[in-house]
Design a protein around this motif. Structure first.
Motif, short mmCIF file in Angstrom:
data_model
loop_
_atom_site.label_atom_id
_atom_site.label_comp_id
_atom_site.label_asym_id
_atom_site.label_seq_id
_atom_site.Cartn_x
_atom_site.Cartn_y
_atom_site.Cartn_z
N ILE A 6 -55.92 27.36 -8.40
CA ILE A 6 -54.74 28.05 -8.96
C ILE A 6 -55.18 29.11 -9.96
CG2 ILE A 6 -52.68 27.74 -10.38
CD1 ILE A 6 -52.37 24.98 -9.09
N ILE A 7 -56.17 28.78 -10.80
CA ILE A 7 -56.65 29.74 -11.80
C ILE A 7 -57.33 30.93 -11.11
CG2 ILE A 7 -58.32 30.05 -13.67
CD1 ILE A 7 -57.69 27.20 -14.55
N LYS A 8 -58.04 30.70 -10.01
CA LYS A 8 -58.69 31.79 -9.28
C LYS A 8 -57.68 32.63 -8.52
CE LYS A 8 -63.16 29.59 -8.59
NZ LYS A 8 -64.09 29.01 -7.59
N ALA A 9 -56.61 32.03 -8.03
CA ALA A 9 -55.63 32.74 -7.23
C ALA A 9 -54.62 33.51 -8.09
CB ALA A 9 -54.89 31.78 -6.32
N LEU A 10 -54.45 33.12 -9.33
CA LEU A 10 -53.45 33.74 -10.21
C LEU A 10 -53.69 35.24 -10.42
CD1 LEU A 10 -50.93 33.25 -11.90
CD2 LEU A 10 -52.41 32.73 -13.82
N PRO A 11 -54.90 35.71 -10.74
CA PRO A 11 -55.10 37.16 -10.88
C PRO A 11 -54.83 37.92 -9.59
CG PRO A 11 -56.94 35.98 -11.87
CD PRO A 11 -56.11 34.97 -11.15
N LEU A 12 -55.18 37.35 -8.45
CA LEU A 12 -54.92 38.00 -7.18
C LEU A 12 -53.42 38.14 -6.93
CD1 LEU A 12 -56.11 39.15 -4.58
CD2 LEU A 12 -56.00 36.84 -3.61
#
Length: 58
Positions: A6-12
């Protein structure tokens, strides 16, 4: 989903959602001054240019 995913996908997700946004600053439209030049030919007073009265031309 794990927390890291979730933390990796949030900026995307944020970048994809903001790609269509456009920020513009404030704008000011100013019109020029209105100038009217009136040549009053019907004026009864007689204008004598500088130096002409001494020569007797007026």
């Amino acid at each position: 989903m794990t927390t890291m995913t979730i933390i990796k996908a949030l900026p995307l997700v944020l970048l994809i959602s903001l790609t269509g946004c456009q920020l513009t600053g404030p704008s000011v439209h100013v019109s020029g001054p209105k100038i009217t030049v009136d040549d009053n030919s019907n004026n009864s007073s007689k204008h004598c240019p500088p130096g002409q009265a001494k020569k007797g031309n007026c």
